[in-house]
Design an enzyme around this catalytic site. Sequence first.
Site: not given
Length: 459
Positions: A274, A299, A405, A408, A431, A440
Amino acid sequence: MPNPQATENAAKDPFWDQFISRARQMGVKENALQWLVRRAEAYLAAFPDKRLQQHTLEDVTGYLEQVGRLDRMSDWQFVQIIDAIQNLLMTAKAPAVTQVDWELWRASARSLEGSLEAHHPTVARKKHHAPSPLDQVRATHRALLERVVGEIRRRHYSIRTEQVYEAWVCRFIVFCDHRDPAEVEVERIRDFLEDLAVRGQVSASTQNQALDALVFLYKQVLGQSLEALGDFARAKRPQRLPVVLERSEVGRLLAGIEGTQYLMAALLYGTGMRLMECVRLRVQDIDVNCHQILVRDGKGQKDRVVPLPLRLKQPLQEQLRRVRALHAQDLAAGYGEVPLPDALAQTRPHTSTEWIWQYVFPSGRLSAGPLSGQKRRHHVHENGLQKAVKAAAQRAGIAKKVNCHCLRHSFATHLLESGCDIHTLQVLLGHADVSTTMIYTHVLNQGGQGVRSPLDTLL
Protein backbone atom coordinates in the site's frame (compact mmCIF):
# COMPACT_ATOMS: atom_id res chain seq x y z
CA MET A 1 11.42 42.19 3.36
CA PRO A 2 13.16 42.18 -0.04
CA ASN A 3 14.20 45.35 -1.77
CA PRO A 4 11.31 46.52 -4.03
CA GLN A 5 13.91 47.42 -6.67
CA ALA A 6 15.32 43.88 -6.75
CA THR A 7 13.18 42.73 -9.66
CA GLU A 8 13.64 45.95 -11.63
CA ASN A 9 17.42 45.97 -11.20
CA ALA A 10 17.71 42.29 -12.05
CA ALA A 11 15.67 42.76 -15.20
CA LYS A 12 18.34 45.14 -16.56
CA ASP A 13 20.74 42.18 -16.79
CA PRO A 14 19.98 39.95 -19.82
CA PHE A 15 20.40 36.79 -17.75
CA TRP A 16 18.07 37.97 -15.01
CA ASP A 17 15.66 39.30 -17.60
CA GLN A 18 15.42 35.77 -19.01
CA PHE A 19 15.11 34.37 -15.47
CA ILE A 20 12.18 36.66 -14.68
CA SER A 21 10.53 36.02 -18.04
CA ARG A 22 10.73 32.26 -17.47
CA ALA A 23 9.27 32.71 -13.98
CA ARG A 24 6.30 34.61 -15.39
CA GLN A 25 5.72 31.82 -17.91
CA MET A 26 5.67 29.35 -15.01
CA GLY A 27 2.86 31.34 -13.42
CA VAL A 28 4.81 33.17 -10.71
CA LYS A 29 2.86 36.24 -9.58
CA GLU A 30 4.40 39.70 -9.97
CA ASN A 31 4.61 40.32 -6.22
CA ALA A 32 6.55 37.06 -5.79
CA LEU A 33 9.16 37.71 -8.48
CA GLN A 34 11.35 39.78 -6.16
CA TRP A 35 11.36 36.91 -3.67
CA LEU A 36 12.32 34.44 -6.39
CA VAL A 37 15.23 36.66 -7.40
CA ARG A 38 16.39 36.90 -3.78
CA ARG A 39 16.19 33.11 -3.37
CA ALA A 40 18.30 32.66 -6.51
CA GLU A 41 20.83 35.26 -5.33
CA ALA A 42 21.14 33.50 -1.97
CA TYR A 43 21.87 30.22 -3.76
CA LEU A 44 24.54 31.87 -5.93
CA ALA A 45 26.10 33.46 -2.85
CA ALA A 46 26.65 29.97 -1.41
CA PHE A 47 28.94 29.17 -4.37
CA PRO A 48 30.91 32.40 -4.95
CA ASP A 49 33.71 30.77 -6.95
CA LYS A 50 31.68 28.36 -9.05
CA ARG A 51 29.90 29.01 -12.35
CA LEU A 52 26.37 27.69 -12.76
CA GLN A 53 27.50 25.43 -15.58
CA GLN A 54 29.80 23.68 -13.09
CA HIS A 55 27.13 23.03 -10.47
CA THR A 56 26.47 19.38 -9.70
CA LEU A 57 23.64 17.34 -8.26
CA GLU A 58 25.52 17.26 -4.95
CA ASP A 59 25.70 21.07 -4.88
CA VAL A 60 21.93 21.45 -5.30
CA THR A 61 20.90 18.68 -2.90
CA GLY A 62 23.48 19.78 -0.33
CA TYR A 63 22.14 23.33 -0.40
CA LEU A 64 18.52 22.21 -0.12
CA GLU A 65 19.37 19.87 2.74
CA GLN A 66 21.12 22.71 4.56
CA VAL A 67 18.23 25.12 4.01
CA GLY A 68 15.76 22.42 5.04
CA ARG A 69 17.31 22.38 8.52
CA LEU A 70 16.65 26.06 9.13
CA ASP A 71 14.16 26.95 11.85
CA ARG A 72 10.92 28.76 10.99
CA MET A 73 11.10 27.78 7.33
CA SER A 74 7.54 27.56 5.99
CA ASP A 75 6.56 25.00 3.40
CA TRP A 76 5.80 27.63 0.76
CA GLN A 77 9.17 29.28 1.35
CA PHE A 78 10.97 25.99 0.80
CA VAL A 79 9.05 25.41 -2.44
CA GLN A 80 9.95 28.93 -3.54
CA ILE A 81 13.64 28.17 -3.00
CA ILE A 82 13.31 24.98 -5.08
CA ASP A 83 11.56 26.90 -7.87
CA ALA A 84 14.23 29.59 -7.84
CA ILE A 85 17.12 27.13 -8.11
CA GLN A 86 15.44 25.11 -10.87
CA ASN A 87 14.67 28.27 -12.82
CA LEU A 88 18.23 29.47 -12.29
CA LEU A 89 19.78 26.27 -13.66
CA MET A 90 17.32 26.14 -16.55
CA THR A 91 18.14 29.72 -17.51
CA ALA A 92 21.85 28.92 -17.43
CA LYS A 93 21.24 25.62 -19.26
CA ALA A 94 23.29 23.89 -16.59
CA PRO A 95 23.51 20.06 -16.91
CA ALA A 96 22.56 19.64 -13.24
CA VAL A 97 18.99 20.76 -13.93
CA THR A 98 18.19 17.36 -15.48
CA GLN A 99 19.78 15.41 -12.62
CA VAL A 100 17.76 16.80 -9.72
CA ASP A 101 14.48 15.15 -8.76
CA TRP A 102 12.60 18.45 -8.45
CA GLU A 103 9.17 16.96 -7.84
CA LEU A 104 10.46 14.84 -4.98
CA TRP A 105 11.96 17.93 -3.36
CA ARG A 106 8.69 19.80 -3.76
CA ALA A 107 6.85 16.89 -2.17
CA SER A 108 9.30 16.92 0.73
CA ALA A 109 8.49 20.58 1.32
CA ARG A 110 5.11 19.58 2.69
CA SER A 111 5.59 18.97 6.40
CA LEU A 112 3.93 15.67 7.22
CA GLU A 113 3.88 16.09 10.98
CA GLY A 114 2.91 19.72 10.58
CA SER A 115 -0.10 18.69 8.50
CA LEU A 116 -1.31 16.56 11.37
CA GLU A 117 -1.27 19.55 13.65
CA ALA A 118 -4.26 21.14 11.95
CA HIS A 119 -6.47 18.24 13.00
CA HIS A 120 -5.07 17.56 16.43
CA PRO A 121 -7.19 18.50 19.45
CA THR A 122 -4.32 18.45 21.93
CA VAL A 123 -2.03 20.79 20.02
CA ALA A 124 -2.39 24.56 20.08
CA ARG A 125 -3.03 25.83 16.54
CA LYS A 126 -2.39 29.29 15.20
CA LYS A 127 -5.40 30.54 13.27
CA HIS A 128 -5.26 33.30 10.70
CA HIS A 129 -8.92 33.11 9.76
CA ALA A 130 -12.33 32.95 11.36
CA PRO A 131 -12.75 29.75 13.41
CA SER A 132 -14.88 27.04 11.83
CA PRO A 133 -17.68 25.22 13.71
CA LEU A 134 -15.29 22.32 14.34
CA ASP A 135 -12.74 24.71 15.85
CA GLN A 136 -15.42 26.00 18.21
CA VAL A 137 -16.22 22.44 19.27
CA ARG A 138 -12.53 21.75 19.91
CA ALA A 139 -12.42 24.79 22.15
CA THR A 140 -15.60 24.12 24.15
CA HIS A 141 -15.31 20.31 24.38
CA ARG A 142 -11.55 20.08 24.75
CA ALA A 143 -11.66 17.80 27.80
CA LEU A 144 -13.88 15.24 26.05
CA LEU A 145 -11.75 15.24 22.91
CA GLU A 146 -8.61 14.72 24.96
CA ARG A 147 -10.25 11.67 26.54
CA VAL A 148 -11.06 10.34 23.06
CA VAL A 149 -7.48 10.87 21.89
CA GLY A 150 -6.13 9.27 25.07
CA GLU A 151 -8.22 6.12 24.58
CA ILE A 152 -7.15 5.90 20.93
CA ARG A 153 -3.47 6.17 21.79
CA ARG A 154 -3.79 3.68 24.60
CA ARG A 155 -4.94 1.16 22.01
CA HIS A 156 -2.09 2.15 19.64
CA TYR A 157 -4.39 3.15 16.79
CA SER A 158 -2.82 5.02 13.89
CA ILE A 159 -2.58 8.80 13.83
CA ARG A 160 -4.98 8.86 10.87
CA THR A 161 -7.60 6.94 12.83
CA GLU A 162 -7.13 9.46 15.61
CA GLN A 163 -7.70 12.35 13.20
CA VAL A 164 -10.78 10.79 11.63
CA TYR A 165 -12.46 9.77 14.89
CA GLU A 166 -11.84 13.16 16.46
CA ALA A 167 -13.28 14.93 13.42
CA TRP A 168 -16.43 12.77 13.37
CA VAL A 169 -17.02 13.38 17.08
CA CYS A 170 -16.76 17.13 16.43
CA ARG A 171 -19.22 16.94 13.52
CA PHE A 172 -21.66 14.99 15.65
CA ILE A 173 -21.48 17.61 18.41
CA VAL A 174 -22.16 20.35 15.85
CA PHE A 175 -25.17 18.35 14.57
CA CYS A 176 -26.47 18.15 18.15
CA ASP A 177 -26.28 21.94 18.61
CA HIS A 178 -23.06 21.70 20.64
CA ARG A 179 -24.62 19.57 23.37
CA ASP A 180 -22.56 17.17 25.43
CA PRO A 181 -22.71 13.72 23.73
CA ALA A 182 -23.30 12.11 27.15
CA GLU A 183 -26.64 13.97 27.31
CA VAL A 184 -27.72 13.23 23.73
CA GLU A 185 -30.57 10.78 23.07
CA VAL A 186 -29.93 7.70 20.93
CA GLU A 187 -32.38 9.06 18.37
CA ARG A 188 -30.01 11.92 17.59
CA ILE A 189 -27.28 9.44 16.71
CA ARG A 190 -29.66 7.70 14.31
CA ASP A 191 -30.70 11.07 12.87
CA PHE A 192 -27.06 12.00 12.34
CA LEU A 193 -26.24 8.80 10.47
CA GLU A 194 -29.38 9.05 8.35
CA ASP A 195 -28.61 12.69 7.59
CA LEU A 196 -25.21 11.67 6.27
CA ALA A 197 -26.78 9.12 3.93
CA VAL A 198 -29.89 11.05 2.81
CA ARG A 199 -28.90 14.71 2.78
CA GLY A 200 -25.12 14.36 2.70
CA GLN A 201 -25.26 11.47 0.20
CA VAL A 202 -22.02 10.08 1.58
CA SER A 203 -20.71 6.68 0.58
CA ALA A 204 -21.41 3.60 2.66
CA SER A 205 -17.80 3.45 3.83
CA THR A 206 -17.97 7.07 5.04
CA GLN A 207 -21.16 6.42 6.98
CA ASN A 208 -19.65 3.29 8.54
CA GLN A 209 -16.59 5.32 9.47
CA ALA A 210 -18.79 7.82 11.29
CA LEU A 211 -20.63 4.98 13.05
CA ASP A 212 -17.33 3.42 14.17
CA ALA A 213 -16.22 6.75 15.61
CA LEU A 214 -19.45 7.22 17.57
CA VAL A 215 -19.45 3.63 18.82
CA PHE A 216 -15.89 4.19 20.05
CA LEU A 217 -16.94 7.45 21.73
CA TYR A 218 -19.88 5.98 23.60
CA LYS A 219 -18.50 2.54 24.40
CA GLN A 220 -14.83 3.21 25.14
CA VAL A 221 -14.92 6.82 26.38
CA LEU A 222 -18.37 7.39 27.87
CA GLY A 223 -18.98 3.77 28.89
CA GLN A 224 -22.40 3.60 27.24
CA SER A 225 -23.83 0.96 24.93
CA LEU A 226 -25.49 1.73 21.61
CA GLU A 227 -27.53 -1.47 21.47
CA ALA A 228 -30.71 0.61 21.38
CA LEU A 229 -29.56 2.32 18.18
CA GLY A 230 -31.48 -0.17 16.04
CA ASP A 231 -31.87 0.18 12.30
CA PHE A 232 -31.24 3.38 10.40
CA ALA A 233 -31.02 4.43 6.77
CA ARG A 234 -27.72 3.12 5.49
CA ALA A 235 -25.89 4.39 2.44
CA LYS A 236 -25.83 1.78 -0.30
CA ARG A 237 -22.42 0.20 -0.74
CA PRO A 238 -21.74 -0.40 -4.44
CA GLN A 239 -19.91 -3.50 -5.57
CA ARG A 240 -17.02 -2.13 -7.59
CA LEU A 241 -14.18 -3.99 -9.27
CA PRO A 242 -10.64 -2.66 -8.83
CA VAL A 243 -8.96 -0.77 -11.66
CA VAL A 244 -6.20 -2.93 -13.13
CA LEU A 245 -3.57 -1.90 -15.67
CA GLU A 246 -2.27 -4.13 -18.42
CA ARG A 247 1.41 -5.01 -18.23
CA SER A 248 2.19 -2.70 -21.15
CA GLU A 249 0.34 0.12 -19.39
CA VAL A 250 2.35 -0.41 -16.22
CA GLY A 251 5.53 -0.22 -18.29
CA ARG A 252 4.47 3.05 -19.93
CA LEU A 253 3.39 4.46 -16.57
CA LEU A 254 6.69 3.69 -14.84
CA ALA A 255 8.66 4.97 -17.83
CA GLY A 256 7.11 8.38 -17.24
CA ILE A 257 8.31 8.65 -13.63
CA GLU A 258 11.88 9.52 -12.69
CA GLY A 259 14.20 9.47 -9.71
CA THR A 260 13.13 8.37 -6.26
CA GLN A 261 9.47 8.54 -7.21
CA TYR A 262 10.09 5.92 -9.90
CA LEU A 263 11.64 3.66 -7.28
CA MET A 264 8.64 4.08 -4.99
CA ALA A 265 6.10 3.50 -7.76
CA ALA A 266 8.02 0.44 -8.96
CA LEU A 267 7.97 -0.92 -5.41
CA LEU A 268 4.20 -0.50 -5.23
CA TYR A 269 3.77 -2.60 -8.36
CA GLY A 270 6.62 -5.02 -7.67
CA THR A 271 5.63 -5.85 -4.08
CA GLY A 272 1.90 -5.07 -3.81
CA MET A 273 2.49 -2.69 -0.90
CA ARG A 274 0.00 0.00 0.00
CA LEU A 275 1.08 3.61 -0.46
CA MET A 276 1.69 4.39 3.22
CA GLU A 277 3.44 1.05 3.75
CA CYS A 278 5.94 2.12 1.10
CA VAL A 279 6.65 5.65 2.33
CA ARG A 280 7.01 4.39 5.93
CA LEU A 281 9.68 1.79 5.13
CA ARG A 282 12.68 1.81 7.48
CA VAL A 283 16.22 0.77 6.64
CA GLN A 284 15.96 -2.40 8.71
CA ASP A 285 12.92 -3.50 6.68
CA ILE A 286 14.98 -3.95 3.50
CA ASP A 287 16.78 -7.31 3.25
CA VAL A 288 18.72 -7.03 0.01
CA ASN A 289 20.57 -10.34 0.38
CA CYS A 290 17.39 -12.36 0.93
CA HIS A 291 15.49 -10.32 -1.68
CA GLN A 292 12.61 -9.51 0.63
CA ILE A 293 10.97 -6.56 2.37
CA LEU A 294 9.35 -6.71 5.78
CA VAL A 295 6.16 -4.65 5.87
CA ARG A 296 5.64 -3.68 9.49
CA ASP A 297 2.41 -2.66 11.15
CA GLY A 298 0.30 -2.90 8.00
CA LYS A 299 -3.48 -2.72 7.88
CA GLY A 300 -4.84 -4.43 10.98
CA GLN A 301 -1.45 -3.95 12.73
CA LYS A 302 -0.06 -7.03 10.97
CA ASP A 303 3.46 -7.66 9.67
CA ARG A 304 4.16 -9.54 6.45
CA VAL A 305 7.00 -10.29 4.04
CA VAL A 306 6.89 -9.35 0.35
CA PRO A 307 9.43 -10.11 -2.40
CA LEU A 308 12.02 -7.52 -3.36
CA PRO A 309 12.13 -7.28 -7.17
CA LEU A 310 15.60 -8.14 -8.46
CA ARG A 311 15.69 -5.20 -10.86
CA LEU A 312 15.18 -2.83 -7.90
CA LYS A 313 18.07 -4.25 -5.87
CA GLN A 314 20.69 -1.82 -7.20
CA PRO A 315 18.42 1.28 -7.14
CA LEU A 316 17.48 0.49 -3.54
CA GLN A 317 21.12 0.11 -2.53
CA GLU A 318 21.90 3.48 -4.12
CA GLN A 319 18.95 5.03 -2.30
CA LEU A 320 20.20 3.64 1.01
CA ARG A 321 23.67 5.08 0.37
CA ARG A 322 22.17 8.52 -0.23
CA VAL A 323 20.05 8.25 2.90
CA ARG A 324 23.06 7.17 4.96
CA ALA A 325 25.04 10.20 3.80
CA LEU A 326 22.08 12.46 4.65
CA HIS A 327 21.77 10.85 8.07
CA ALA A 328 25.47 11.44 8.75
CA GLN A 329 25.01 15.12 7.90
CA ASP A 330 22.01 15.36 10.21
CA LEU A 331 23.97 13.79 13.06
CA ALA A 332 26.84 16.22 12.49
CA ALA A 333 24.37 19.10 12.64
CA GLY A 334 22.91 17.89 15.93
CA TYR A 335 19.83 16.19 14.51
CA GLY A 336 19.37 12.69 13.08
CA GLU A 337 16.35 11.55 15.09
CA VAL A 338 13.25 9.98 13.58
CA PRO A 339 9.83 9.24 15.13
CA LEU A 340 9.60 5.82 16.75
CA PRO A 341 6.60 3.54 17.22
CA ASP A 342 4.80 3.17 20.54
CA ALA A 343 6.93 3.73 23.67
CA LEU A 344 10.24 2.73 22.09
CA ALA A 345 11.55 6.29 22.38
CA GLN A 346 11.11 6.13 26.17
CA THR A 347 12.44 2.62 26.74
CA ARG A 348 15.39 3.06 24.36
CA PRO A 349 16.06 6.81 24.12
CA HIS A 350 19.05 6.52 21.75
CA THR A 351 17.26 4.31 19.24
CA SER A 352 15.84 7.25 17.30
CA THR A 353 19.28 8.16 15.93
CA GLU A 354 20.27 4.63 14.92
CA TRP A 355 20.81 4.00 11.22
CA ILE A 356 18.45 1.02 11.01
CA TRP A 357 15.47 3.14 12.15
CA GLN A 358 15.89 5.81 9.48
CA TYR A 359 13.28 6.10 6.74
CA VAL A 360 14.19 4.69 3.33
CA PHE A 361 12.42 7.65 1.72
CA PRO A 362 13.11 10.59 4.05
CA SER A 363 11.73 14.07 3.70
CA GLY A 364 13.98 16.71 2.20
CA ARG A 365 13.63 18.90 5.27
CA LEU A 366 13.31 18.69 9.03
CA SER A 367 10.00 19.50 10.69
CA ALA A 368 8.73 19.86 14.24
CA GLY A 369 6.37 17.17 15.44
CA PRO A 370 2.89 18.24 16.62
CA LEU A 371 3.15 16.25 19.84
CA SER A 372 6.79 16.47 20.87
CA GLY A 373 7.65 19.75 19.16
CA GLN A 374 11.03 18.19 18.40
CA LYS A 375 12.65 18.89 15.04
CA ARG A 376 13.14 15.60 13.22
CA ARG A 377 13.28 14.15 9.73
CA HIS A 378 10.07 12.36 8.85
CA HIS A 379 9.34 10.29 5.76
CA VAL A 380 8.48 12.02 2.49
CA HIS A 381 4.87 13.11 2.10
CA GLU A 382 2.79 10.67 0.06
CA ASN A 383 1.15 13.48 -1.89
CA GLY A 384 4.18 13.86 -4.17
CA LEU A 385 4.06 10.25 -5.37
CA GLN A 386 0.30 10.42 -5.88
CA LYS A 387 0.69 13.44 -8.13
CA ALA A 388 3.60 11.88 -10.03
CA VAL A 389 1.64 8.68 -10.77
CA LYS A 390 -1.43 10.59 -11.93
CA ALA A 391 0.63 12.90 -14.15
CA ALA A 392 2.54 9.96 -15.66
CA ALA A 393 -0.73 8.18 -16.47
CA GLN A 394 -2.01 11.26 -18.29
CA ARG A 395 1.21 11.61 -20.28
CA ALA A 396 1.08 7.91 -21.18
CA GLY A 397 -2.49 8.28 -22.46
CA ILE A 398 -3.91 5.63 -20.12
CA ALA A 399 -7.69 6.04 -20.19
CA LYS A 400 -8.29 4.64 -16.72
CA LYS A 401 -8.60 6.07 -13.22
CA VAL A 402 -4.98 5.51 -12.25
CA ASN A 403 -3.68 6.04 -8.73
CA CYS A 404 -1.09 4.46 -6.46
CA HIS A 405 -3.47 1.76 -5.21
CA CYS A 406 -4.08 0.77 -8.82
CA LEU A 407 -0.51 -0.59 -8.89
CA ARG A 408 -1.32 -2.90 -5.95
CA HIS A 409 -4.39 -4.18 -7.83
CA SER A 410 -2.24 -4.77 -10.92
CA PHE A 411 0.35 -6.66 -8.85
CA ALA A 412 -2.32 -9.04 -7.54
CA THR A 413 -4.02 -9.60 -10.89
CA HIS A 414 -0.79 -10.20 -12.80
CA LEU A 415 0.38 -12.71 -10.19
CA LEU A 416 -2.87 -14.64 -10.60
CA GLU A 417 -2.43 -14.56 -14.37
CA SER A 418 1.01 -16.07 -13.87
CA GLY A 419 -0.46 -18.99 -11.91
CA CYS A 420 0.08 -17.77 -8.34
CA ASP A 421 -1.97 -19.60 -5.71
CA ILE A 422 -4.84 -17.54 -4.27
CA HIS A 423 -3.81 -18.28 -0.66
CA THR A 424 -0.21 -17.24 -1.38
CA LEU A 425 -1.52 -14.01 -2.84
CA GLN A 426 -3.66 -13.50 0.26
CA VAL A 427 -0.54 -13.65 2.43
CA LEU A 428 1.41 -11.29 0.16
CA LEU A 429 -1.39 -8.72 0.21
CA GLY A 430 -2.00 -9.04 3.95
CA HIS A 431 -5.72 -9.84 3.63
CA ALA A 432 -7.40 -11.26 6.72
CA ASP A 433 -9.98 -13.16 4.65
CA VAL A 434 -9.41 -14.93 1.34
CA SER A 435 -12.79 -13.63 0.14
CA THR A 436 -11.19 -10.18 -0.11
CA THR A 437 -8.47 -11.62 -2.33
CA MET A 438 -11.00 -13.46 -4.51
CA ILE A 439 -12.12 -10.18 -6.09
CA TYR A 440 -9.04 -10.33 -8.32
CA THR A 441 -10.29 -13.52 -9.94
CA HIS A 442 -13.05 -11.40 -11.50
CA VAL A 443 -10.69 -8.97 -13.20
CA LEU A 444 -8.35 -11.42 -14.89
CA ASN A 445 -7.61 -10.56 -18.49
CA GLN A 446 -10.26 -12.86 -19.96
CA GLY A 447 -12.79 -10.37 -21.32
CA GLY A 448 -16.29 -10.62 -19.91
CA GLN A 449 -15.66 -13.62 -17.62
CA GLY A 450 -14.12 -15.56 -20.52
CA VAL A 451 -17.39 -15.57 -22.47
CA ARG A 452 -17.20 -15.10 -26.22
CA SER A 453 -19.61 -12.53 -27.57
CA PRO A 454 -22.18 -13.90 -30.07
CA LEU A 455 -21.32 -10.98 -32.37
CA ASP A 456 -17.95 -12.57 -32.97
CA THR A 457 -19.61 -15.80 -34.14
CA LEU A 458 -21.51 -14.17 -37.01
CA LEU A 459 -20.39 -15.14 -40.47
